[in-house]
Scaffold this motif. Sequence first.
Motif, mmCIF file in Angstrom:
data_model
loop_
_atom_site.group_PDB
_atom_site.id
_atom_site.type_symbol
_atom_site.label_atom_id
_atom_site.label_comp_id
_atom_site.label_asym_id
_atom_site.label_seq_id
_atom_site.Cartn_x
_atom_site.Cartn_y
_atom_site.Cartn_z
ATOM 1 N N VAL A 1 13.865 -3.554 10.593
ATOM 2 C CA VAL A 1 12.564 -3.199 10.028
ATOM 3 C C VAL A 1 12.490 -3.658 8.577
ATOM 4 N N GLN A 2 11.417 -4.360 8.244
ATOM 5 C CA GLN A 2 11.162 -4.748 6.849
ATOM 6 C C GLN A 2 9.735 -4.386 6.482
ATOM 7 N N LEU A 3 9.590 -3.745 5.333
ATOM 8 C CA LEU A 3 8.294 -3.378 4.783
ATOM 9 C C LEU A 3 8.260 -3.852 3.344
ATOM 10 N N VAL A 4 7.289 -4.688 3.019
ATOM 11 C CA VAL A 4 7.223 -5.275 1.686
ATOM 12 C C VAL A 4 5.864 -4.964 1.073
ATOM 13 N N GLU A 5 5.869 -4.113 0.046
ATOM 14 C CA GLU A 5 4.638 -3.748 -0.646
ATOM 15 C C GLU A 5 4.299 -4.756 -1.734
ATOM 16 N N SER A 6 3.012 -4.868 -2.019
ATOM 17 C CA SER A 6 2.544 -5.708 -3.113
ATOM 18 C C SER A 6 1.189 -5.179 -3.578
ATOM 19 N N GLY A 7 0.742 -5.685 -4.724
ATOM 20 C CA GLY A 7 -0.576 -5.344 -5.225
ATOM 21 C C GLY A 7 -0.616 -4.349 -6.355
ATOM 22 N N GLY A 8 0.530 -3.819 -6.729
ATOM 23 C CA GLY A 8 0.554 -2.881 -7.847
ATOM 24 C C GLY A 8 0.319 -3.580 -9.174
ATOM 25 N N GLY A 9 0.181 -2.771 -10.218
ATOM 26 C CA GLY A 9 -0.016 -3.338 -11.549
ATOM 27 C C GLY A 9 -0.535 -2.299 -12.515
ATOM 28 N N LEU A 10 -0.983 -2.788 -13.657
ATOM 29 C CA LEU A 10 -1.542 -1.941 -14.712
ATOM 30 C C LEU A 10 -3.065 -1.989 -14.625
ATOM 31 N N VAL A 11 -3.680 -0.829 -14.607
ATOM 32 C CA VAL A 11 -5.141 -0.757 -14.508
ATOM 33 C C VAL A 11 -5.637 0.371 -15.399
ATOM 34 N N SER B 1 -9.692 -0.045 -10.079
ATOM 35 C CA SER B 1 -9.308 -0.124 -8.667
ATOM 36 C C SER B 1 -8.127 -1.068 -8.473
ATOM 37 N N LEU B 2 -7.380 -0.787 -7.431
ATOM 38 C CA LEU B 2 -6.316 -1.662 -6.973
ATOM 39 C C LEU B 2 -6.265 -1.611 -5.457
ATOM 40 N N ARG B 3 -5.781 -2.684 -4.864
ATOM 41 C CA ARG B 3 -5.564 -2.699 -3.415
ATOM 42 C C ARG B 3 -4.103 -3.039 -3.148
ATOM 43 N N LEU B 4 -3.402 -2.097 -2.550
ATOM 44 C CA LEU B 4 -2.017 -2.325 -2.177
ATOM 45 C C LEU B 4 -1.940 -2.871 -0.758
ATOM 46 N N SER B 5 -0.940 -3.716 -0.533
ATOM 47 C CA SER B 5 -0.681 -4.249 0.800
ATOM 48 C C SER B 5 0.767 -3.977 1.168
ATOM 49 N N CYS B 6 1.008 -3.890 2.462
ATOM 50 C CA CYS B 6 2.372 -3.696 2.969
ATOM 51 C C CYS B 6 2.537 -4.599 4.181
ATOM 52 N N ALA B 7 3.358 -5.621 4.041
ATOM 53 C CA ALA B 7 3.624 -6.553 5.135
ATOM 54 C C ALA B 7 4.801 -6.029 5.946
ATOM 55 N N ALA B 8 4.593 -5.874 7.243
ATOM 56 C CA ALA B 8 5.617 -5.298 8.115
ATOM 57 C C ALA B 8 6.188 -6.346 9.054
ATOM 58 N N SER B 9 7.471 -6.225 9.362
ATOM 59 C CA SER B 9 8.124 -7.101 10.324
ATOM 60 C C SER B 9 9.328 -6.381 10.916
ATOM 61 N N GLY B 10 9.825 -6.926 12.042
ATOM 62 C CA GLY B 10 11.020 -6.374 12.664
ATOM 63 C C GLY B 10 10.760 -5.278 13.684
ATOM 64 N N PHE B 11 9.484 -4.972 13.914
ATOM 65 C CA PHE B 11 9.134 -3.969 14.916
ATOM 66 C C PHE B 11 7.702 -4.242 15.380
ATOM 67 N N THR B 12 7.290 -3.581 16.453
ATOM 68 C CA THR B 12 5.938 -3.770 16.965
ATOM 69 C C THR B 12 4.983 -2.892 16.155
ATOM 70 N N PHE B 13 4.394 -3.493 15.138
ATOM 71 C CA PHE B 13 3.576 -2.789 14.146
ATOM 72 C C PHE B 13 2.476 -1.968 14.803
ATOM 73 N N SER B 14 1.818 -2.512 15.792
ATOM 74 C CA SER B 14 0.662 -1.859 16.395
ATOM 75 C C SER B 14 1.022 -0.617 17.212
ATOM 76 N N ASN B 15 2.305 -0.352 17.382
ATOM 77 C CA ASN B 15 2.741 0.823 18.141
ATOM 78 C C ASN B 15 2.985 2.052 17.278
ATOM 79 N N TYR B 16 2.908 1.885 15.949
ATOM 80 C CA TYR B 16 3.324 2.955 15.053
ATOM 81 C C TYR B 16 2.242 3.365 14.068
ATOM 82 N N ALA B 17 2.154 4.689 13.845
ATOM 83 C CA ALA B 17 1.402 5.159 12.698
ATOM 84 C C ALA B 17 2.134 4.706 11.434
ATOM 85 N N MET B 18 1.374 4.495 10.382
ATOM 86 C CA MET B 18 1.931 4.042 9.111
ATOM 87 C C MET B 18 1.330 4.871 7.976
#
Length: 125
Positions: free
Chosen positions: A2-12, A17-34
């Motif tokens: 399982v890999q989860l990689v966040e991005s989008g943070g910063g100084l505001v 407003s900010l929009r954070l993203s989390c790219a997921a891999s290593g598992f069937t993403f659509s099967n899990y609550a996040m």
Amino acid sequence: EVQLVESGGGLVQPGGSLRLSCAASGFTFSNYAMGWVRQAPGKGLERVSIINSVGFRTSYADSVKGRFTISRDNAKNTLYLQMNSLKPEDTAVYYCGKYEGPWSGPWSVGDFGSWGQGTQVTVSS
């Protein structure tokens, strides 16, 4: 793995407003609550929001309700957190997590089995 990689943070600035993203891999993403949790300096992990596997059910901590919106794109294996009207007390490291088991109601930080490395959000003028 399982890999989860966040991005989008910063100084505001407050109110921004900010929009954070989390790219997921290593598992069937659509099967899990996040979900998203955060950790402010000197404090423990705090729940922020959770979304079910198909994206139609969400829950928010009272501290962010009405300001933050969680969403997901199962075709892109990506989780999002849109943060509006940010306040200095939103300053924290934000982590995305993979929820273990079916989500049916109450949820806690301990219900997540995997976390990303986090992304820093700083709200300051």
